[in-house]
Motif scaffolding. Sequence first.
Motif, short mmCIF file in Angstrom:
data_model
loop_
_atom_site.label_atom_id
_atom_site.label_comp_id
_atom_site.label_asym_id
_atom_site.label_seq_id
_atom_site.Cartn_x
_atom_site.Cartn_y
_atom_site.Cartn_z
N PHE A 185 44.76 44.34 65.13
CA PHE A 185 45.58 43.68 64.12
C PHE A 185 44.73 42.75 63.25
O PHE A 185 44.85 42.75 62.03
N GLY A 186 43.88 41.95 63.89
CA GLY A 186 43.05 41.01 63.14
C GLY A 186 42.07 41.71 62.20
O GLY A 186 41.94 41.32 61.04
N VAL A 187 41.41 42.73 62.69
CA VAL A 187 40.46 43.47 61.85
C VAL A 187 41.19 44.17 60.72
O VAL A 187 40.72 44.16 59.57
N SER A 188 42.34 44.76 61.01
CA SER A 188 43.11 45.43 59.96
C SER A 188 43.55 44.45 58.88
O SER A 188 43.49 44.75 57.69
N LEU A 189 43.98 43.27 59.30
CA LEU A 189 44.42 42.26 58.34
C LEU A 189 43.26 41.81 57.45
O LEU A 189 43.40 41.73 56.22
N VAL A 190 42.12 41.54 58.05
CA VAL A 190 40.95 41.08 57.28
C VAL A 190 40.47 42.16 56.32
O VAL A 190 40.20 41.88 55.14
N VAL A 191 40.39 43.39 56.78
CA VAL A 191 39.92 44.49 55.92
C VAL A 191 40.91 44.74 54.79
O VAL A 191 40.51 44.98 53.64
N THR A 192 42.19 44.67 55.08
CA THR A 192 43.20 44.88 54.04
C THR A 192 43.13 43.80 52.97
O THR A 192 43.14 44.11 51.76
N VAL A 193 43.02 42.56 53.38
CA VAL A 193 42.93 41.46 52.41
C VAL A 193 41.65 41.59 51.59
O VAL A 193 41.65 41.39 50.37
N ALA A 194 40.54 41.95 52.24
CA ALA A 194 39.27 42.11 51.53
C ALA A 194 39.34 43.26 50.54
O ALA A 194 38.85 43.14 49.39
N LEU A 195 39.95 44.36 50.93
CA LEU A 195 40.04 45.52 50.04
C LEU A 195 40.94 45.23 48.84
O LEU A 195 40.60 45.58 47.70
N VAL A 196 42.04 44.56 49.07
CA VAL A 196 42.93 44.19 47.96
C VAL A 196 42.24 43.19 47.04
O VAL A 196 42.33 43.28 45.81
N GLY A 197 41.51 42.25 47.61
CA GLY A 197 40.76 41.29 46.81
C GLY A 197 39.68 41.96 45.97
O GLY A 197 39.47 41.61 44.80
N LEU A 198 38.98 42.92 46.56
CA LEU A 198 37.96 43.65 45.82
C LEU A 198 38.55 44.46 44.68
O LEU A 198 38.01 44.48 43.57
N PHE A 199 39.69 45.10 44.94
CA PHE A 199 40.35 45.86 43.89
C PHE A 199 40.82 44.93 42.77
O PHE A 199 40.72 45.25 41.58
N THR A 200 41.32 43.77 43.16
CA THR A 200 41.76 42.78 42.17
C THR A 200 40.60 42.31 41.31
O THR A 200 40.75 42.13 40.09
N LEU A 201 39.44 42.09 41.92
CA LEU A 201 38.25 41.72 41.14
C LEU A 201 37.89 42.81 40.13
O LEU A 201 37.47 42.51 39.01
N GLY A 202 38.04 44.07 40.52
CA GLY A 202 37.79 45.16 39.58
C GLY A 202 38.76 45.16 38.41
O GLY A 202 38.36 45.33 37.26
N ILE A 203 40.03 44.94 38.70
CA ILE A 203 41.03 44.87 37.64
C ILE A 203 40.76 43.69 36.71
O ILE A 203 40.82 43.82 35.47
N VAL A 204 40.45 42.54 37.28
CA VAL A 204 40.16 41.36 36.46
C VAL A 204 38.90 41.59 35.63
O VAL A 204 38.84 41.20 34.46
N GLY A 205 37.91 42.25 36.21
CA GLY A 205 36.69 42.56 35.47
C GLY A 205 36.96 43.44 34.26
O GLY A 205 36.42 43.21 33.18
N LEU A 206 37.80 44.45 34.45
CA LEU A 206 38.13 45.31 33.31
C LEU A 206 38.95 44.57 32.27
O LEU A 206 38.81 44.80 31.07
N ALA A 207 39.79 43.65 32.71
CA ALA A 207 40.58 42.86 31.76
C ALA A 207 39.68 41.89 30.99
O ALA A 207 39.88 41.65 29.80
N LYS A 208 38.68 41.34 31.67
CA LYS A 208 37.76 40.41 31.01
C LYS A 208 36.77 41.13 30.10
O LYS A 208 36.15 40.51 29.25
N GLN A 209 36.62 42.43 30.28
CA GLN A 209 35.69 43.19 29.44
C GLN A 209 36.10 43.13 27.98
O GLN A 209 35.25 42.97 27.10
N ALA A 210 37.38 43.20 27.71
CA ALA A 210 37.85 43.15 26.32
C ALA A 210 37.53 41.81 25.69
O ALA A 210 37.06 41.75 24.55
N SER A 211 37.76 40.73 26.44
CA SER A 211 37.45 39.42 25.87
C SER A 211 35.95 39.20 25.78
O SER A 211 35.47 38.53 24.86
N ALA A 212 35.18 39.76 26.69
CA ALA A 212 33.72 39.62 26.62
C ALA A 212 33.17 40.39 25.42
O ALA A 212 32.23 39.93 24.76
N THR A 213 33.75 41.54 25.13
CA THR A 213 33.32 42.31 23.96
C THR A 213 33.66 41.56 22.68
O THR A 213 32.84 41.47 21.76
#
Length: 73
Positions: free
Chosen positions: A12-40
């Motif tokens: 349970f603990g490992v699953s919870l940590v990996v799930t939160v990390a994976l969702v956080g990593l995906f969120t960073l990707g989405i935020v990065g693509l959103a910031k790309q427009a403003s960076a351009t």
Amino acid sequence: MNIDWAALGSVFGVSLVVTVALVGLFTLGIVGLAKQASATRDGGPAALVRTGAYACFALCVAAVAYGIYLIVA
């Protein structure tokens, strides 16, 4: 019936940590693509932001592929 509560808690603990990390990593990707427009628009490092976002998505795909490998093997 004997339940190994320590193993269940560990899974349970490992699953919870990996799930939160994976969702956080995906969120960073989405935020990065959103910031790309403003960076351009602002003349910032758009290629660096896009590369970081794609790296986050690639790590997500690798984690999911590894999970599927563990289930199948």
